[in-house]
Design an enzyme around this catalytic site. Structure first.
Site, PDB file in Angstrom:
ATOM      1  N   ARG A 261       0.839  -1.201   0.000  1.00  0.00           N
ATOM      2  CA  ARG A 261       0.000   0.000   0.000  1.00  0.00           C
ATOM      3  C   ARG A 261       0.873   1.249   0.000  1.00  0.00           C
ATOM      4  O   ARG A 261       1.861   1.322   0.721  1.00  0.00           O
ATOM      5  CB  ARG A 261      -0.918   0.003   1.228  1.00  0.00           C
ATOM      6  CG  ARG A 261      -1.821  -1.205   1.222  1.00  0.00           C
ATOM      7  CD  ARG A 261      -2.863  -1.166   2.319  1.00  0.00           C
ATOM      8  NE  ARG A 261      -3.669  -2.381   2.220  1.00  0.00           N
ATOM      9  CZ  ARG A 261      -4.638  -2.720   3.062  1.00  0.00           C
ATOM     10  NH1 ARG A 261      -4.933  -1.908   4.067  1.00  0.00           N
ATOM     11  NH2 ARG A 261      -5.316  -3.826   2.902  1.00  0.00           N
ATOM     12  N   ARG A 276       1.853   0.460  10.296  1.00  0.00           N
ATOM     13  CA  ARG A 276       1.455   0.965   8.977  1.00  0.00           C
ATOM     14  C   ARG A 276       2.659   0.940   8.044  1.00  0.00           C
ATOM     15  O   ARG A 276       3.485   1.843   8.048  1.00  0.00           O
ATOM     16  CB  ARG A 276       0.912   2.385   9.121  1.00  0.00           C
ATOM     17  CG  ARG A 276       0.197   2.932   7.902  1.00  0.00           C
ATOM     18  CD  ARG A 276      -0.376   4.305   8.171  1.00  0.00           C
ATOM     19  NE  ARG A 276      -1.414   4.271   9.206  1.00  0.00           N
ATOM     20  CZ  ARG A 276      -2.695   4.015   8.967  1.00  0.00           C
ATOM     21  NH1 ARG A 276      -3.097   3.787   7.737  1.00  0.00           N
ATOM     22  NH2 ARG A 276      -3.563   3.986   9.948  1.00  0.00           N
ATOM     23  N   GLU A 348      -7.292  -1.571  14.863  1.00  0.00           N
ATOM     24  CA  GLU A 348      -7.793  -2.505  13.860  1.00  0.00           C
ATOM     25  C   GLU A 348      -6.762  -3.586  13.537  1.00  0.00           C
ATOM     26  O   GLU A 348      -5.592  -3.287  13.267  1.00  0.00           O
ATOM     27  CB  GLU A 348      -8.137  -1.734  12.577  1.00  0.00           C
ATOM     28  CG  GLU A 348      -8.647  -2.648  11.477  1.00  0.00           C
ATOM     29  CD  GLU A 348      -8.791  -1.925  10.142  1.00  0.00           C
ATOM     30  OE1 GLU A 348      -8.953  -0.682  10.151  1.00  0.00           O
ATOM     31  OE2 GLU A 348      -8.739  -2.598   9.099  1.00  0.00           O
ATOM     32  N   SER A 351     -10.673  -6.586   9.206  1.00  0.00           N
ATOM     33  CA  SER A 351     -11.837  -5.890   8.698  1.00  0.00           C
ATOM     34  C   SER A 351     -12.609  -6.908   7.879  1.00  0.00           C
ATOM     35  O   SER A 351     -12.075  -7.458   6.924  1.00  0.00           O
ATOM     36  CB  SER A 351     -11.366  -4.719   7.837  1.00  0.00           C
ATOM     37  OG  SER A 351     -12.439  -3.880   7.523  1.00  0.00           O
ATOM     38  N   ARG A 391       0.420  -6.854  12.541  1.00  0.00           N
ATOM     39  CA  ARG A 391      -0.260  -6.270  13.700  1.00  0.00           C
ATOM     40  C   ARG A 391      -0.471  -7.305  14.795  1.00  0.00           C
ATOM     41  O   ARG A 391      -0.518  -6.969  15.989  1.00  0.00           O
ATOM     42  CB  ARG A 391      -1.586  -5.633  13.275  1.00  0.00           C
ATOM     43  CG  ARG A 391      -1.347  -4.375  12.453  1.00  0.00           C
ATOM     44  CD  ARG A 391      -2.607  -3.589  12.167  1.00  0.00           C
ATOM     45  NE  ARG A 391      -2.294  -2.410  11.362  1.00  0.00           N
ATOM     46  CZ  ARG A 391      -3.189  -1.488  11.012  1.00  0.00           C
ATOM     47  NH1 ARG A 391      -4.458  -1.609  11.389  1.00  0.00           N
ATOM     48  NH2 ARG A 391      -2.820  -0.442  10.279  1.00  0.00           N
TER      49      ARG A 391
END
Length: 426
Positions: A261, A276, A348, A351, A391
């Site tokens: 990303r 991130r 988070e 999802s 994560r």
RNA sequence: GGAGAGGUGGCCGAGUGGCCGAAGGCAACGGUUUGCUAAACCGUCGUAGGGGCGAAAACCUCUACCGAGGGUUCAAAUCCCUCCCUCUCCGCCA
């Protein structure tokens, strides 16, 4: 993508239902182009009918020896007219299509109303938030002290927002991937797939990343190829342009892939650590179901992701995203948020979404109902992280950190770590 | 990278300019026959868009679709061009 006919006849309804999520959409143009398309289509079809009949007439005259010059001339003119209108039709279709692909999905009735993440609704909590004698250290400090995380060298090799794992850290990442895949395949009935992580434009359009979010993707320089931001993309597109038998549904896949990303627009957020990154690992769950089954499947799939956290004994909560926080393609989403001791908040880690027929329509994925007189219909697609591996590593390092700087390895992972019980300085 | 072959309906496969949305076969579905199964026989058997036509389904009709996109022609699965994909051989590389 919405059903084109429904979009044409109910533009206002869709607009209202989307509310703030549809504020970028030029609704008047959508309406106008939709109607124009229909009008031009009718015209072209009538002219083509005329041309067909005329050409048959020419053939008949040739056989009977009648003159054909006049009929040929007339059909030439009809042909020219068709070309002209076809040109306009194509322009209209291209313009409409481009707009239609940028209209987000409609939220399901059960999605809470709200403008942003502050209106998300907590559905449940699992596990007790731990207390620490001393303030818990952030995972990057723990990892660097142990010698298993190396951000400086990752930055040298690639840049900011990359990580290098070393020794037991690399092994732990691999263990997590293995553990998750094993649980989902053996325990939850998913079939494992290992897809390409480079995909073409059509694939990215099928799941909704394109055309609207090209800036968020890494694109290859000389080909029209993209690095996947999630395994959802290649795995959902597995069945693009296919008609599945109802008997194979629900179809459940799990896939480990690296994810890429650009994180454009997130400058300053989570700049440290593993939270991130431009590249991270994820184990994904993807399901294809009939429309009747999809919401039941969403609950199941979310549960399958939760099991991982439970078995690692990591406290979390499940949050239903509100209408304003819902992603572009989703009709309903649950975020699973794990407790991060160093941040004192839930973050988070998964999802899970039901896209209903939104992606299926873009990617043309149908199923043939078992009922004999029923026509093929679009499937519903779902997916969820099960889980974001990096994560999960963050949560483990922070939760299982010990006063002496070591980190206990959760029992469920020890078989995957060669029996090792604790991470110590390397 | 070089040379060649090929992409047609759920599958196999015919079809080199009009009567082709497309033969034939298989599969599937409905039926006849049958003690049951099988076989045989008859029938049905693509998707999408527009219109008839409405809340909808069914039905009728028109149009499109033979890998994708252009072109030639009154007319294209069929001829020409570009691209994509698959296969075979050669070279190179992992």
């Amino acid at each position: 993508m919405h059903d084109p006919k429904y979009l044409r006849e109910n533009t206002g309804l869709i607009r209202t239902a989307l509310g703030a999520r549809g504020r970028d959409v030029p609704w008047d143009a959508v309406q106008k182009l939709s109607e124009e398309r229909r009008a031009l289509t009718t015209q072209v079809e009538q002219l083509r009918h005329e041309l067909k009949k005329g050409s048959d007439d020419v053939a008949r005259r040739r056989r009977t020896g009648e003159p054909t010059d006049e009929a040929v001339e007339a059909m030439k003119r009809v042909g020219d007219r068709i070309k002209e209108i076809e040109g306009r039709l194509r322009e209209t279709e291209d313009a409409l299509n481009d707009l239609a692909l940028r209209i987000p999905n409609l939220p399901h009735q059960t999605v809470p109303q709200g403008s942003d993440s502050t209106h998300n609704v907590e559905v449940r909590r699992w596990g007790a938030v731990p207390s620490f004698a001393a303030p818990p250290k952030p995972h990057w400090e723990i990892g660097e002290a142990l010698g298993i995380l190396d951000f400086d060298r990752a930055a040298k090799i690639a840049g900011a927002r990359f990580a290098l794992l070393r020794g037991a850290g690399a092994r732990l990442e691999r263990a997590l991937i293995d553990y998750m895949l094993d649980l989902h395949t053996t325990g939850h009935g998913y079939q494992e797939v290992l897809p390409p992580v480079i995909v073409n434009r059509q694939t990215m359009t099928g799941t909704g990343q394109l055309p609207k979010f090209e800036d968020d993707l890494f694109r290859l320089r000389d080909e029209d190829w993209f690095l996947i931001p999630t395994a959802e993309v290649p795995v959902t597109n597995l069945h693009r342009d296919e008609v599945l038998g109802e008997d194979v549904l629900p179809l459940r896949y799990t896939a480990y892939t690296p994810c890429f990303r650009r994180e454009a627009g997130s400058y300053g957020k989570d700049t440290r650590g593993l939270i991130r990154l431009h590249q991270f690992n994820k184990v994904e769950l993807v399901a294809f179901t009939t429309p009747e089954q999809s919401y039941q499947e969403l609950e199941r799939l979310t549960g399958h992701a939760e099991v991982i956290l439970q078995s690692l004994n990591l406290p979390y909560r499940v949050v239903a995203l509100c209408t304003g926080d819902l992603g572009f393609s989703a009709a309903k989403t649950y975020d699973i948020e794990v407790w991060l001791p160093s941040q004192g908040q839930y973050r988070e880690i998964s999802s899970c979404s039901n896209f209903e027929a939104f992606q299926a329509r873009r990617a043309n994925i149908k199923y043939r109902p078992a009922r004999k007189d029923a026509k093929p219909d679009f499937v519903h697609t779902l997916n969820g992280s099960g889980l974001a591996v990096g994560r999960t590593m963050v949560a483990i390092l922070e939760h299982y950190q010990q006063p002496d700087g070591s980190v206990l390895i959760p029992e469920a992972l020890r078989p995957y770590m060669g029996g090792k019980e604790r991470l110590t300085k390397e």
